[in-house]
Design an enzyme around this catalytic site. Structure first.
Site, mmCIF file in Angstrom:
data_model
loop_
_atom_site.group_PDB
_atom_site.id
_atom_site.type_symbol
_atom_site.label_atom_id
_atom_site.label_comp_id
_atom_site.label_asym_id
_atom_site.label_seq_id
_atom_site.Cartn_x
_atom_site.Cartn_y
_atom_site.Cartn_z
ATOM 1 N N HIS A 147 0.859 -1.181 0.000
ATOM 2 C CA HIS A 147 0.000 0.000 0.000
ATOM 3 C C HIS A 147 0.899 1.236 0.000
ATOM 4 C CE1 HIS A 147 -3.754 -2.064 1.929
ATOM 5 N NE2 HIS A 147 -3.238 -2.787 0.937
ATOM 6 N N GLU A 191 1.010 3.854 1.836
ATOM 7 C CA GLU A 191 1.523 4.251 3.152
ATOM 8 C C GLU A 191 2.700 3.381 3.578
ATOM 9 O OE1 GLU A 191 -3.082 4.366 3.674
ATOM 10 O OE2 GLU A 191 -1.638 3.397 2.343
ATOM 11 N N CYS A 234 -2.237 -0.401 7.602
ATOM 12 C CA CYS A 234 -1.447 0.824 7.462
ATOM 13 C C CYS A 234 -1.516 1.678 8.729
ATOM 14 C CB CYS A 234 -1.902 1.611 6.243
ATOM 15 S SG CYS A 234 -1.519 0.772 4.688
#
Length: 155
Positions: free
Chosen positions: A53, A55, A86
């Site tokens: 992801h 992040e 995250c």
């Protein structure tokens, strides 16, 4: 002291992710004083990695650049509310502030769902600011998912 948003850089990362066929989410980590330390967009499909992801990739890059597993005093700008994975990683990294665009009622982990920072096992709770360039983030996500013809539509 005036506020400077770095959401435009996160939106640029989200647009680049969409061009790669990834869910358009972008993240930027900013050091105290305003220096951009890392920026990333989703790469889960490209890397065949469910943890890739925006992040997480930005956290990895920032920690590598600074030679530390923690980022106290740093800010994260992200176009979509962080998911539980995250959010937990951001707490572990000791991110000071999170600025996010669109809410994520389906998979969010900050204001939706498990609300990671409200959990008693969250040893660090960053300041959270939502609705930063939310409309642009939402429109980008809507357009991306509208363009999908079947297949996996997960973050």
């Amino acid at each position: 002291m005036s506020f400077t948003s770095y959401m435009d850089l996160a939106l640029a990362e989200a647009r680049a992710a969409a061009l790669r066929g990834e869910v358009p989410v972008g993240a930027v980590i900013v050091a105290p004083g305003g220096r951009v330390v890392a920026r990333a967009g989703n790469r889960t499909r490209e890397l065949r990695d469910p943890t890739a992801h925006a992040e997480i990739l930005a956290l990895r890059a920032a920690c590598a650049a600074l030679g530390s597993e923690r980022l106290p005093g740093h800010d994260l700008y992200v176009t979509l509310e962080p998911c539980p994975m995250c959010a937990s990683a951001l707490a572990q990294a000791r991110i000071a502030r999170i600025y996010y665009g669109a809410a994520d009622p389906k998979s969010g982990g900050v204001a939706q769902g498990p609300r990671i920072f409200s959990h008693p096992q969250s040893h660090h709770v960053p300041e959270v600011y939502d609705d930063i360039a939310a409309r642009e983030s939402e429109e980008m996500l809507r357009a991306f998912f509208a363009g999908l013809r079947g297949g996996d539509a997960e973050k």
